[in-house]
Design an enzyme around this catalytic site. Structure first.
Site, PDB file in Angstrom:
ATOM      1  N   ASP A  91       0.805  -1.233   0.000  1.00 27.99           N
ATOM      2  CA  ASP A  91       0.000   0.000   0.000  1.00 27.99           C
ATOM      3  C   ASP A  91       0.834   1.277   0.000  1.00 27.99           C
ATOM      4  O   ASP A  91       0.316   2.354   0.321  1.00 27.99           O
ATOM      5  CB  ASP A  91      -0.974  -0.011   1.183  1.00 27.99           C
ATOM      6  CG  ASP A  91      -2.226  -0.829   0.874  1.00 27.99           C
ATOM      7  OD1 ASP A  91      -2.640  -0.842  -0.301  1.00 27.99           O
ATOM      8  OD2 ASP A  91      -2.777  -1.443   1.793  1.00 27.99           O
ATOM      9  N   ASP A 149      -7.261  -4.316  -4.625  1.00 20.54           N
ATOM     10  CA  ASP A 149      -6.888  -2.995  -4.092  1.00 20.54           C
ATOM     11  C   ASP A 149      -5.636  -2.426  -4.767  1.00 20.54           C
ATOM     12  O   ASP A 149      -5.467  -1.213  -4.881  1.00 20.54           O
ATOM     13  CB  ASP A 149      -6.599  -3.048  -2.589  1.00 20.54           C
ATOM     14  CG  ASP A 149      -7.544  -3.933  -1.796  1.00 20.54           C
ATOM     15  OD1 ASP A 149      -8.039  -4.918  -2.361  1.00 20.54           O
ATOM     16  OD2 ASP A 149      -7.765  -3.651  -0.617  1.00 20.54           O
TER      17      ASP A 149
HETATM   18  N1  GLY Z   1      -6.940  -1.685   1.053  1.00 22.67           N
HETATM   19  C1  GLY Z   1      -7.663  -2.155   2.179  1.00 22.67           C
HETATM   20  C2  GLY Z   1      -9.053  -1.677   2.262  1.00 22.67           C
HETATM   21  O1  GLY Z   1      -9.623  -1.191   1.337  1.00 22.67           O
HETATM   22  O2  GLY Z   1      -9.634  -1.790   3.324  1.00 22.67           O
END
Ligand code: GLY
Length: 368
Positions: A91, A149
């Site tokens: 992330d 994601d």
């Molecule tokens: N990327 C993790 C979420 O959307 O909660």
């Protein structure tokens, strides 16, 4: 004042205050109306860049120095995560592209460039070259896991190529997008959340339950990540199949939120009871719809624009808290089907503000 102007003015009024009162924090949610500080609990938490990103966005739209000051201070706080390898994960795009990266693209600040390029290089180290995907998370026995994601993390890499002229970053991003398009996106426009691949050969093994109800359900924020992420991949690559994929997910998303009054359920395939909403999914999808609207020919635009406006108006009417007794703005966010239900979450505020920023006609090209 029209709808966008009214909301922008309310955003500025509220955030001008919290930009000062939450200056020393990287909020995730609120407790008794007050922003918490996620750095105290987990400095590497994936949402820790959203507060500075929101401040950069407000600076871009208002040119008020306090927003930039709070954003830059937030980035300094986040440096302890950037320089701690243990804890870093896929992330890094969420964390440093729309915060440091956007700041650099607006102001040319070299410290911010340094941060976003370090993040891009970390991301590259997570690429499975034979499997052609970016690994999600860390830990044992998940070496072959990839998640929808990540479509929102790879714009960091397109930007790194744009910045350096080195094609490697975008090459890896394209491989990942191609694999995601093939194995995560289903024919009807819904998406798997977690896919497990053989981490040596890259062969698809199976889907896992993530933050939705089941492997074959339809976690709404995951659908929003796919919708917006493929639109962004198209923005950088101009590969027509990415736009077609973004549109397919968008049509599926619009059909679902339309049937629940433009507010998204947490999972479009959840049981009828309990009714769990996730306002953050709708806010993110609205931004993706407005990105698609920028990318398609004039005659196709209306459906995406109207759906985004319907979502943002509904969020404003049903989910926003504009009082000064509560630091957060968007309520009714949900972390996952089984936890953190109906709370304010910082990325909800970020995406709602980004949606309004886009409706105001400000430059969205420098954000992701
Ligand atoms: N990327 C993790 C979420 O959307 O909660």
């Amino acid at each position: 004042m029209n709808f966008a102007e009214e909301c922008w003015s309310k955003l500025d009024t509220k955030l001008s205050r919290t930009a000062v009162s939450s200056y020393d924090k990287l909020p995730y949610t609120t407790q008794n109306g007050v922003h918490n500080d996620m750095m105290k609990k987990n400095k590497s938490w994936w949402t820790n860049g959203f507060w500075p990103a929101l401040m950069v966005l407000m600076y871009a739209g208002t040119k008020k120095e306090q927003y930039l000051k709070t954003a830059r201070h937030g980035m300094e706080l986040l440096d302890s995560a950037l320089y701690t390898y243990n804890g870093l994960h896929h992330d890094v795009g969420f964390m440093w592209n729309i915060s440091a990266g956007a700041d650099y693209r607006i102001t040319g600040d070299q410290e911010e460039r340094n941060r976003f390029m370090i993040a891009a290089n970390h991301m590259m180290g997570r690429f499975n070259c034979d499997g052609e995907f970016f690994r999600a998370w860390n830990g044992d026995n998940t070496e072959g896991w990839a998640i929808i994601d990540c479509m929102m993390n790879i714009p960091l890499l397109y930007r790194a190529t744009e910045e350096t002229g080195d094609p490697r970053f975008a090459m890896a991003a394209i491989k990942h997008a191609d694999k995601t398009m093939k194995y995560h996106v289903r024919p009807d426009g819904s998406c798997n959340h977690i896919n497990e691949y053989n981490h040596i050969t890259g062969e698809f093994i199976k889907a896992h339950t993530g933050q939705g109800v089941a492997p074959n359900s339809s976690w709404s924020r995951g659908q929003a990540w796919g919708l917006y992420g493929f639109a962004l991949s198209y923005r950088y690559t101009k590969k027509p199949e990415y736009l077609a994929t973004a549109k397919r997910i968008a049509h599926y998303f619009i059909a679902n939120v339309q049937s629940t009054g433009w507010l998204s359920l947490c999972d479009f395939r959840q049981p009828s009871e309990p009714v769990i909403y996730d306002s953050t999914a709708a806010a993110c999808a609205a931004c993706g719809l407005l990105e698609i609207e920028r990318l398609v020919p004039e005659c196709e635009r209306k459906i995406y624009y109207d759906a985004a406006v319907n979502i943002l108006k509904t969020l404003n009417e049903r989910c926003c808290d504009w009082s000064h007794d509560e630091d957060s703005i968007l309520q009714l966010g949900t972390g996952a089907y089984n936890s953190e239900i109906h709370i304010p979450i910082i990325y909800g505020d970020y995406f709602f503000a980004e949606g309004i920023y886009r409706l105001m006609g400000f430059d969205a090209g420098m954000l992701w």
